[in-house]
Design an enzyme around this catalytic site. Structure first.
Site, short mmCIF file in Angstrom:
data_model
loop_
_atom_site.label_atom_id
_atom_site.label_comp_id
_atom_site.label_asym_id
_atom_site.label_seq_id
_atom_site.Cartn_x
_atom_site.Cartn_y
_atom_site.Cartn_z
N GLU A 86 -18.88 -8.27 10.01
CA GLU A 86 -19.59 -7.48 10.52
C GLU A 86 -20.79 -7.83 11.02
OE1 GLU A 86 -18.26 -4.41 8.24
OE2 GLU A 86 -19.47 -6.17 7.37
N ARG A 97 -25.02 -4.56 6.90
CA ARG A 97 -25.17 -6.56 6.80
C ARG A 97 -25.58 -7.02 8.52
NH1 ARG A 97 -20.13 -5.62 3.28
NH2 ARG A 97 -18.93 -7.73 3.85
N LYS A 131 0.95 -1.23 -0.27
CA LYS A 131 0.47 0.07 -0.11
C LYS A 131 0.98 1.31 0.33
CE LYS A 131 -4.62 -0.92 1.73
NZ LYS A 131 -5.67 -0.26 3.01
#
Length: 616
Positions: free
Chosen positions: A364, A392, A280
């Site tokens: 979640e 979710r 990243k």
């Protein structure tokens, strides 16, 4: 002329040589840093996939083939390479280019992507549709290692592995591997599998057998024996155990190797996982040093990486600080988050109470069910999620929390309009969703002071499920009055002709509308609800003048505005409502979206005058 300026489609990339592709990657990084520093956006993730994106767009023609992103944070390079360079001047602005893949924006965006872990399921559906319709285009899923922590990713992988569908899943691994290979032999074979000679020999062997009678059977038989012997001798990856062909890990910043490997994966005509290692923030020192800070950024100085936005206190910080204080007093208190300890303000809690912070990854549903188990056994879980991701876990809230009336606290961050991230990220559905859950209490602070008081009450005094929702950023109201659970409304002004009832940040627009109405000779007042559900009807009745026209305002889709308006009408009040409607909200600054939705102060004045005149 810069190479990037000449790239508009797949054929332009195919025409490049190795030296030109390297130059292109450097130009892309410079372009991203320059443009995102002006508009804000997701930077570190895109810098990390420059070479990978160039390789994908070279091997696949995404105007015809299907490239399904997971989350879509890393789609900027894809957009650059599919004829949208000029659109970057409008990135994430109202009416401009979206920060996530959007099929309505370009045919090369195969699917919308804003929430994690669904790419494999979507790609498998597309692959099966292709086969059923007798088509022959390619389907690719780009799955991040973070997104692979979500349960739905494993559901998709489980089905895809045995589907037999030609499908390539690229695992973009920029932090961790799901299943680490161990031992010298495993390491050697992982390297060997990605070597051009090995892949070429395997391809030639397969093609030769397929040309002779019975060759297909022989190839499958010998491949099965080889795979069984290999699994007996060395550890296998989770993907191979599931039934995928596995290639990797491979350097995700070696474009030429990636092009050869992806070409081989495409030609295998079976479910394949290509494991790619990336970094990243690659190529921009500030983002390499702190990829978390450069995941989602506002405007910044490209020379230094320093943010141009003045830092200020936020609801997330207030939540985290208050939770740390409460945890010092109660050893039962624990915090749960789904890969968002920084975004939800829990880094301080993680440092102070590492044994009581549970980061479950992008899962979640698991987070909420685990909270149910913790609460049932006497712990006091606080689940910190963004509003858009709370969606979710709807079934788990109903079944694993509310049905048993468990004491669990939901800290719902980024509630309401969030701005430039757009449709997939606005927190506008949680109120409607949570108000359907029996026994759920919903609170909404208007100030930092109220958030502290509500969280303390929810932890120390309440006995069942409670949700506290608060917006992104800082407070927009100044209200020093204490919050009390038995006083769920606050009244501003004494006007009698029009009464606005609302909550949260929208209160500021209502207060401005009251002043504008006063200038027009119409007296009005605002009632701000701090407790949204159950509806505080008794308290509201006492503060609404008998002859007032009541307008319920809500920064939500399908929330409580209609229910409250109907309840007031049943009590004899002349009430109507205005909310965001039942639609998806585009990206743009929040003030622009208020105007778009007719919820800015000027629009509210116009609406109030129309209501007043139509009823008189």
């Amino acid at each position: 002329m810069a190479i990037l300026e000449t790239i508009h489609c797949h054929k332009d990339l195919v025409a490049l040589n190795e030296a030109q592709r390297k130059m292109l990657c450097r130009e892309i990084r410079d372009f991203l840093v320059s443009h995102v520093s002006k508009t804000g956006g997701h930077l570190a993730s895109n810098l990390g996939v420059v070479e990978l994106s160039v390789a994908i767009e070279t091997v696949y023609n995404t105007m015809e083939d299907r490239l399904v992103f997971d989350v879509g944070h890393q789609s900027y390079v894809h957009k650059l390479l599919t004829d949208r360079q000029a659109d970057f001047l409008t990135l994430r602005t109202f009416g401009g280019m979206a920060g996530f893949p959007k099929p309505s924006e370009s045919p090369s965006d195969a699917f919308v992507a804003g929430h994690a872990s669904s790419s494999v399921s979507i790609a498998l559906g597309m692959a099966r549709a292709r086969t059923a319709q007798g088509k022959n285009h390619q389907v690719v899923a780009l799955l991040g290692d973070g997104a692979a922590t979500g349960g739905i990713a494993f559901e998709g992988l489980n089905d895809a592995a045995v589907s037999g569908e030609p499908l390539v899943i690229i695992l973009n691994d920029n932090a961790m591997s799901i299943d680490r290979n161990v031992g010298g032999m495993a390491s050697h074979l992982s390297t060997l599998r990605t070597k051009e000679r090995y892949l070429g020999m395997k391809k030639r062997y397969r093609n030769a057998l397929l040309k002779i009678p019975g060759g297909k059977f022989v190839y499958r038989f010998t491949s099965a024996i080889k795979d069984r012997l290999r699994r007996m001798l060395i550890p296998t990856t989770i993907f191979e155990s599931m039934g995928f062909s596995y290639l990797g890990p491979v350097d995700g910043h070696d474009t030429e190797h990636l092009i050869r490997l992806l070409g081989f994966a495409r030609d295998m005509k079976c479910p394949v996982v290509v494991h790619v290692m990336t970094q990243k923030g690659k190529g921009y020192a500030p983002a390499e040093a702190n990829p978390r800070a450069f995941h989602g950024v506002g405007k910044f100085d490209p020379e230094t990486g320093e943010s141009l936005k003045k830092s200020s206190m936020s609801y997330s910080q207030v939540f985290g600080d208050t939770l740390c204080t409460l945890a010092e007093k109660d050893a039962r208190l624990c915090a749960i988050t789904a890969a968002m300890p920084a975004g939800t303000g829990l880094l301080g809690f993680k440092e102070a109470h590492p044994d009581r912070l549970f980061d479950v990854g992008i899962a979640e549903e698991h987070a909420v069910s685990m909270a149910g188990g913790l609460a049932k056994e006497g712990m006091l879980p606080v689940v910190a999620l963004y509003s858009t991701f709370l969606q979710r876990s709807y079934d788990m809230i109903l079944q694993d929390i509310c049905m048993l009336k468990l004491h669990a606290v939901f800290a719902i961050d980024r509630a309401g309009l969030v701005g430039e991230d757009g449709e997939t990220h606005h927190g506008v559905f949680d109120v409607g969703m949570l108000s359907q859950a029996p026994g759920m209490r919903i609170l909404n602070p208007g100030t930092f002071h109220e958030l502290k008081a509500m969280l303390t009450w929810a932890v120390e005094e309440h006995a069942g499920p409670v949700a506290i929702r608060y917006p992104r950023g800082g407070q927009c109201l100044e209200d020093a009055d204490a919050w009390e659970p038995d006083q769920p409304v606050k009244v501003y002004g004494a006007g009698e002709r029009v009464t606005f009832i609302t909550y949260g940040n929208l209160t500021a627009n209502a207060l401005k509308a009251v002043q504008l109405l006063k200038d027009s000779g119409v007296s009005a007042r605002v009632i701000r609800m701090t407790s949204l559900w159950p509806l505080p009807m008794e308290e509201l009745k006492t503060h609404i003048p008998e002859e007032s026209r009541v307008i319920v305002l809500e920064e939500a889709c399908g929330g409580i505005a209609e229910k409250l308006s109907n309840a007031l009408q049943e009590l004899g009040f002349r009430a109507c409502y205005r909310d965001l409607g039942r639609r998806y909200i585009p990206h743009g600054r929040v003030d622009e979206l208020y105007v778009w939705a007719g919820l800015d102060a000027e629009a509210l004045v116009k609406f109030a005058l129309e209501v007043w005149e139509s009823e008189n």
